[in-house]
Scaffold this motif. Sequence first.
Motif, PDB file in Angstrom:
ATOM      1  N   GLU A   1       0.830  -1.196   0.000  1.00 36.67           N
ATOM      2  CA  GLU A   1       0.000   0.000   0.000  1.00 36.67           C
ATOM      3  C   GLU A   1       0.869   1.252   0.000  1.00 36.67           C
ATOM      4  O   GLU A   1       2.038   1.210   0.401  1.00 36.67           O
ATOM      5  CB  GLU A   1      -0.956   0.010   1.197  1.00 36.67           C
ATOM      6  CG  GLU A   1      -0.307   0.246   2.537  1.00 36.67           C
ATOM      7  CD  GLU A   1      -1.341   0.294   3.675  1.00 36.67           C
ATOM      8  OE1 GLU A   1      -2.512  -0.060   3.441  1.00 36.67           O
ATOM      9  OE2 GLU A   1      -0.959   0.691   4.784  1.00 36.67           O
ATOM     10  N   VAL A   2       0.265   2.358  -0.457  1.00 35.84           N
ATOM     11  CA  VAL A   2       0.942   3.651  -0.481  1.00 35.84           C
ATOM     12  C   VAL A   2       0.458   4.460   0.708  1.00 35.84           C
ATOM     13  O   VAL A   2      -0.749   4.577   0.939  1.00 35.84           O
ATOM     14  CB  VAL A   2       0.646   4.413  -1.790  1.00 35.84           C
ATOM     15  CG1 VAL A   2       1.343   5.769  -1.789  1.00 35.84           C
ATOM     16  CG2 VAL A   2       1.074   3.582  -2.993  1.00 35.84           C
ATOM     17  N   GLN A   3       1.386   5.005   1.463  1.00 40.51           N
ATOM     18  CA  GLN A   3       1.045   5.835   2.615  1.00 40.51           C
ATOM     19  C   GLN A   3       1.616   7.236   2.437  1.00 40.51           C
ATOM     20  O   GLN A   3       2.717   7.404   1.899  1.00 40.51           O
ATOM     21  CB  GLN A   3       1.594   5.213   3.910  1.00 40.51           C
ATOM     22  CG  GLN A   3       0.988   3.863   4.254  1.00 40.51           C
ATOM     23  CD  GLN A   3       1.618   3.236   5.488  1.00 40.51           C
ATOM     24  OE1 GLN A   3       2.613   3.721   6.021  1.00 40.51           O
ATOM     25  NE2 GLN A   3       1.034   2.124   5.943  1.00 40.51           N
TER      26      GLN A   3
ATOM     27  N   MET B   1       9.945   2.041   0.559  1.00 40.20           N
ATOM     28  CA  MET B   1      10.361   2.763  -0.635  1.00 40.20           C
ATOM     29  C   MET B   1       9.687   4.130  -0.615  1.00 40.20           C
ATOM     30  O   MET B   1       8.461   4.223  -0.520  1.00 40.20           O
ATOM     31  CB  MET B   1       9.956   2.015  -1.909  1.00 40.20           C
ATOM     32  CG  MET B   1      10.369   2.744  -3.187  1.00 40.20           C
ATOM     33  SD  MET B   1       9.521   2.098  -4.648  1.00 40.20           S
ATOM     34  CE  MET B   1       9.992   0.390  -4.548  1.00 40.20           C
ATOM     35  N   TYR B   2      10.472   5.182  -0.734  1.00 40.04           N
ATOM     36  CA  TYR B   2       9.947   6.541  -0.689  1.00 40.04           C
ATOM     37  C   TYR B   2       9.846   7.131  -2.091  1.00 40.04           C
ATOM     38  O   TYR B   2      10.732   6.918  -2.937  1.00 40.04           O
ATOM     39  CB  TYR B   2      10.825   7.421   0.201  1.00 40.04           C
ATOM     40  CG  TYR B   2      10.517   7.225   1.668  1.00 40.04           C
ATOM     41  CD1 TYR B   2       9.789   8.161   2.385  1.00 40.04           C
ATOM     42  CD2 TYR B   2      10.921   6.066   2.332  1.00 40.04           C
ATOM     43  CE1 TYR B   2       9.472   7.957   3.730  1.00 40.04           C
ATOM     44  CE2 TYR B   2      10.618   5.853   3.664  1.00 40.04           C
ATOM     45  CZ  TYR B   2       9.887   6.810   4.360  1.00 40.04           C
ATOM     46  OH  TYR B   2       9.573   6.606   5.680  1.00 40.04           O
ATOM     47  N   ILE B   3       8.761   7.852  -2.313  1.00 38.62           N
ATOM     48  CA  ILE B   3       8.463   8.449  -3.621  1.00 38.62           C
ATOM     49  C   ILE B   3       8.381   9.962  -3.460  1.00 38.62           C
ATOM     50  O   ILE B   3       7.596  10.467  -2.654  1.00 38.62           O
ATOM     51  CB  ILE B   3       7.119   7.935  -4.174  1.00 38.62           C
ATOM     52  CG1 ILE B   3       7.125   6.411  -4.299  1.00 38.62           C
ATOM     53  CG2 ILE B   3       6.797   8.599  -5.508  1.00 38.62           C
ATOM     54  CD1 ILE B   3       5.745   5.812  -4.511  1.00 38.62           C
TER      55      ILE B   3
ATOM     56  N   ASN C   1       2.115  25.273  -5.795  1.00 33.69           N
ATOM     57  CA  ASN C   1       2.558  25.136  -4.403  1.00 33.69           C
ATOM     58  C   ASN C   1       2.251  23.761  -3.817  1.00 33.69           C
ATOM     59  O   ASN C   1       2.098  23.611  -2.611  1.00 33.69           O
ATOM     60  CB  ASN C   1       1.891  26.209  -3.544  1.00 33.69           C
ATOM     61  CG  ASN C   1       0.375  26.095  -3.553  1.00 33.69           C
ATOM     62  OD1 ASN C   1      -0.194  25.405  -4.390  1.00 33.69           O
ATOM     63  ND2 ASN C   1      -0.279  26.774  -2.626  1.00 33.69           N
ATOM     64  N   CYS C   2       2.169  22.753  -4.673  1.00 33.59           N
ATOM     65  CA  CYS C   2       1.894  21.399  -4.190  1.00 33.59           C
ATOM     66  C   CYS C   2       3.168  20.561  -4.160  1.00 33.59           C
ATOM     67  O   CYS C   2       4.206  20.958  -4.691  1.00 33.59           O
ATOM     68  CB  CYS C   2       0.845  20.720  -5.075  1.00 33.59           C
ATOM     69  SG  CYS C   2      -0.778  21.500  -5.008  1.00 33.59           S
ATOM     70  N   GLY C   3       3.059  19.404  -3.573  1.00 35.25           N
ATOM     71  CA  GLY C   3       4.176  18.470  -3.509  1.00 35.25           C
ATOM     72  C   GLY C   3       3.887  17.415  -2.470  1.00 35.25           C
ATOM     73  O   GLY C   3       3.281  17.703  -1.429  1.00 35.25           O
ATOM     74  N   ARG C   4       4.279  16.187  -2.748  1.00 34.93           N
ATOM     75  CA  ARG C   4       3.995  15.094  -1.818  1.00 34.93           C
ATOM     76  C   ARG C   4       5.200  14.156  -1.697  1.00 34.93           C
ATOM     77  O   ARG C   4       5.995  14.010  -2.627  1.00 34.93           O
ATOM     78  CB  ARG C   4       2.795  14.252  -2.277  1.00 34.93           C
ATOM     79  CG  ARG C   4       1.428  14.957  -2.102  1.00 34.93           C
ATOM     80  CD  ARG C   4       1.093  15.786  -3.337  1.00 34.93           C
ATOM     81  NE  ARG C   4      -0.035  16.697  -3.139  1.00 34.93           N
ATOM     82  CZ  ARG C   4      -1.290  16.430  -3.488  1.00 34.93           C
ATOM     83  NH1 ARG C   4      -1.590  15.278  -4.058  1.00 34.93           N
ATOM     84  NH2 ARG C   4      -2.234  17.323  -3.301  1.00 34.93           N
ATOM     85  N   ILE C   5       5.287  13.506  -0.566  1.00 36.95           N
ATOM     86  CA  ILE C   5       6.229  12.413  -0.372  1.00 36.95           C
ATOM     87  C   ILE C   5       5.416  11.235   0.165  1.00 36.95           C
ATOM     88  O   ILE C   5       4.665  11.380   1.143  1.00 36.95           O
ATOM     89  CB  ILE C   5       7.356  12.796   0.604  1.00 36.95           C
ATOM     90  CG1 ILE C   5       8.177  13.958   0.020  1.00 36.95           C
ATOM     91  CG2 ILE C   5       8.261  11.593   0.874  1.00 36.95           C
ATOM     92  CD1 ILE C   5       9.202  14.535   0.989  1.00 36.95           C
ATOM     93  N   TYR C   6       5.535  10.097  -0.505  1.00 34.81           N
ATOM     94  CA  TYR C   6       4.823   8.886  -0.112  1.00 34.81           C
ATOM     95  C   TYR C   6       5.828   7.799   0.236  1.00 34.81           C
ATOM     96  O   TYR C   6       7.017   7.893  -0.092  1.00 34.81           O
ATOM     97  CB  TYR C   6       3.949   8.370  -1.258  1.00 34.81           C
ATOM     98  CG  TYR C   6       2.925   9.340  -1.784  1.00 34.81           C
ATOM     99  CD1 TYR C   6       1.728   9.558  -1.100  1.00 34.81           C
ATOM    100  CD2 TYR C   6       3.133  10.024  -2.973  1.00 34.81           C
ATOM    101  CE1 TYR C   6       0.765  10.430  -1.592  1.00 34.81           C
ATOM    102  CE2 TYR C   6       2.177  10.911  -3.482  1.00 34.81           C
ATOM    103  CZ  TYR C   6       1.004  11.109  -2.776  1.00 34.81           C
ATOM    104  OH  TYR C   6       0.055  11.974  -3.271  1.00 34.81           O
ATOM    105  N   ARG C   7       5.316   6.746   0.865  1.00 38.60           N
ATOM    106  CA  ARG C   7       6.125   5.549   1.037  1.00 38.60           C
ATOM    107  C   ARG C   7       5.281   4.331   0.670  1.00 38.60           C
ATOM    108  O   ARG C   7       4.062   4.317   0.869  1.00 38.60           O
ATOM    109  CB  ARG C   7       6.672   5.423   2.459  1.00 38.60           C
ATOM    110  CG  ARG C   7       5.630   5.214   3.545  1.00 38.60           C
ATOM    111  CD  ARG C   7       6.275   5.058   4.922  1.00 38.60           C
ATOM    112  NE  ARG C   7       5.292   4.857   5.978  1.00 38.60           N
ATOM    113  CZ  ARG C   7       5.583   4.659   7.248  1.00 38.60           C
ATOM    114  NH1 ARG C   7       6.852   4.634   7.646  1.00 38.60           N
ATOM    115  NH2 ARG C   7       4.620   4.483   8.150  1.00 38.60           N
ATOM    116  N   VAL C   8       5.939   3.312   0.112  1.00 42.62           N
ATOM    117  CA  VAL C   8       5.286   2.041  -0.209  1.00 42.62           C
ATOM    118  C   VAL C   8       5.714   1.022   0.849  1.00 42.62           C
ATOM    119  O   VAL C   8       6.913   0.829   1.091  1.00 42.62           O
ATOM    120  CB  VAL C   8       5.683   1.551  -1.612  1.00 42.62           C
ATOM    121  CG1 VAL C   8       5.020   0.212  -1.913  1.00 42.62           C
ATOM    122  CG2 VAL C   8       5.298   2.579  -2.668  1.00 42.62           C
ATOM    123  N   VAL C   9       4.712   0.392   1.472  1.00 45.34           N
ATOM    124  CA  VAL C   9       4.961  -0.551   2.570  1.00 45.34           C
ATOM    125  C   VAL C   9       4.055  -1.765   2.395  1.00 45.34           C
ATOM    126  O   VAL C   9       3.077  -1.726   1.643  1.00 45.34           O
ATOM    127  CB  VAL C   9       4.689   0.107   3.939  1.00 45.34           C
ATOM    128  CG1 VAL C   9       5.545   1.342   4.130  1.00 45.34           C
ATOM    129  CG2 VAL C   9       3.207   0.451   4.091  1.00 45.34           C
TER     130      VAL C   9
END
Length: 759
Positions: A60-62, A373-375, A407-415
């Motif tokens: 899943e992506v968090q 894994m970070y995106i 002004n957007c931007g995201r950092i996700y992680r896959v776990v």
Amino acid sequence: MRYRFYLLGIGFLLAACNNGDNTKSSKASDSLAIREKYAVSPVLDAKTAISHMEVEKGLEVQLVAAEPLVTVPVAMTFDEKGRMWVVEMTGYMPDTVGTGEDVPNGKIVILEDTDHDGVADKREVFLDSLVLPRAISLVENGILIAEPPKLWFVEINNDKPGKRTLVDDKYTEGGNVEHQPNGLLRAMDNWIYNAKSDKRYRKVGGKWLKEETHFRGQWGITQDNYGRLFYNNNSENVLGDYFPAGLGAHNQQQKNVSGYDEKIVPDTRVYPSRATTGVNRGYMKNVLDDSLRLRNMTAACGPLVYRGGLLGKPYDNNIFVAEPSGNLIKRNLVKDSGYIVKGKQAYAGHEFLASTDERFRPVSLYDGPDGAMYIVDMYRGIIQHKTYLTPYLKSEIRSRQLTNPLNCGRIYRVVPAGQKPVPVLIENEPNKLLALLDHPNGWVRDKAQQMIIDHHYTSLAPALKERLQRKDSLNGQIHALWTLEGLGALQLADVMVLLHQSNPYAQVQGLAALPAVLTPANGAEVLKELAAMEKNVFLAPYVALLLPAFPPQLQKEVDMLQTQLMERYANDPYVADAIISRMAGKETALLQQLTAWNADSTLVLHKHLKTVLKDIENRKKASVNESLQKTYPRGTVLFKTVCQTCHGADGDGIQSLAPPLNQSEVVTGDKHRLASIVLFGLTGPVTVAGKQYKAPEISGDMPGIGSNDEFSDKDIAEVLSFIRGAWSNHASKVTEKDIQDVRKQYKGRQKSFTMEELK
């Protein structure tokens, strides 16, 4: 409604052009329906954006961070506390003409998860007022920051910037935002490597070292558990090195060295989850499929060899690649066959992760201290730089209002689904750091090695030497070896421990570390070891690559070993190129020696030598003199910023990117044909000096710059005159009227030319 009528107009036009072909008419109708389905591109909040993603089953992506905590992130790194240091390239493409791109609004920020719920909740600006920053790396008591054209080292004092040191005032020379060095990867061998660059850096004591290495990649660079480097360019899936990063780059006249910049995964097919009409060349045949989805990579970047351990054994050492134009992340499986590394895509027909949100723009991937894994997601509409932005894509951007917000931007992680992993917080205590060299998470092992070196824990040297003796974990052995090297405590006896093992991968690490311990006193002993090893086909290229590392006092003995290698492996491209790498300035003598031994001109070593000698001769004729630069000052600047990044400063082309301009009949021939290519672009194969260049050997497309308002017709005439007169080219100048005539001739044209058309 205006947009709907516009689409209907396209549909009627396509139908009219089909001349009664019902199949084509049906396809036009289908395309119209697809375009209507994706006629708007709404801005989604971060949690909603996750619901538009489909990731591999069981994962899943968090969400880790989103605006306003982070904006326009392009790169990041973790510190030992698990905090993220993020590069914000706020000034990138504020609109389709890049208005304000030079405004100093970029930042380096620190993001922290203070309540340990997996989501960052604290933001601290470390450094601001930067112009398009692009890469960072934590080193000792500071941080390297790439802010073109310079590379800075900034000391960190309680999370505040301290003393600045200019490491390299020419970290980038020429190029635009898409084609400038980046990465700053602290690799296993303790050097810092870059993509889109042939330089590497290292801090030793209070001094920064800079060395030439192989030219690699475009955006992003990564390493595997053996310290081998992998990278790509925007139209290539995975490129990489078979051999240690620091070897084989001694001969500047040798453009290509076998075993470096190799195609690891040549398959570039992609499988987006949505129609992707907003790509720069979406109007061209075969760029999109019948469902208007991107067929092949056009913005591949940010590769990652996954070493985190959290996702499960099937994912270990897979290479993941971001594709922001396709709103997806690709998974590739790789394996070794001897020293050759080859791979394939993990799936056919779908991707590891894909989103139906057009604004999902993954640009960089990382292992994290929690094993996830970070995106890094820029989350924006425009990702194509203005230099190559086509009128077609400008229209796409307008129609779906993709310019804003900025002004957007995201950092996700896959776990693994349902898990909330916590980061390994690394304590700055020598013995605990030593133990972490065997941790299952590659990021943790790397960080432990770096911290031991950064804090100069030489007291650990005996324990590290003892760890070298244990064969229970090769990963731990490798890190112990390179930690000793980084501390300046490595000795020949330590390297011999690995050279004498039966595991060839352990032996290779020992060979890679040999240059750090070679001296005139021990060189003869090492040569005896190598002479025994060169009979092993697997080890022979490594032995050949090491020859330049020996001190001058032993050149006679090294020559003897080189002769043995030549006579045994003259048809092996890896050994052949390694020998040529050592013989910089002595290529003619080597050819004479080879011919005296065997006059067969079909031998690989003979053919590669002749190629290098020809390149040397061309470069002697190929000096770009000062008078040419004075005659065409604007053309010189445009060459460096637009052309040089793919075709090379010497005009001889760059492997995997573009063919030569020097001695190219395309350049020196009909100037109106050349102007047509530069204005509108070129697609498909092109023949230069009797050799055909085509994908996948090089990028199959050259974008035109005719629609870029930044370049006047006079500017374009100047740069064409410059390349037609540079190096060994001696063709007539191009005038502003020539450019205007070509524009009139092809007024209204958008698509690129093929060479067949231009004949």
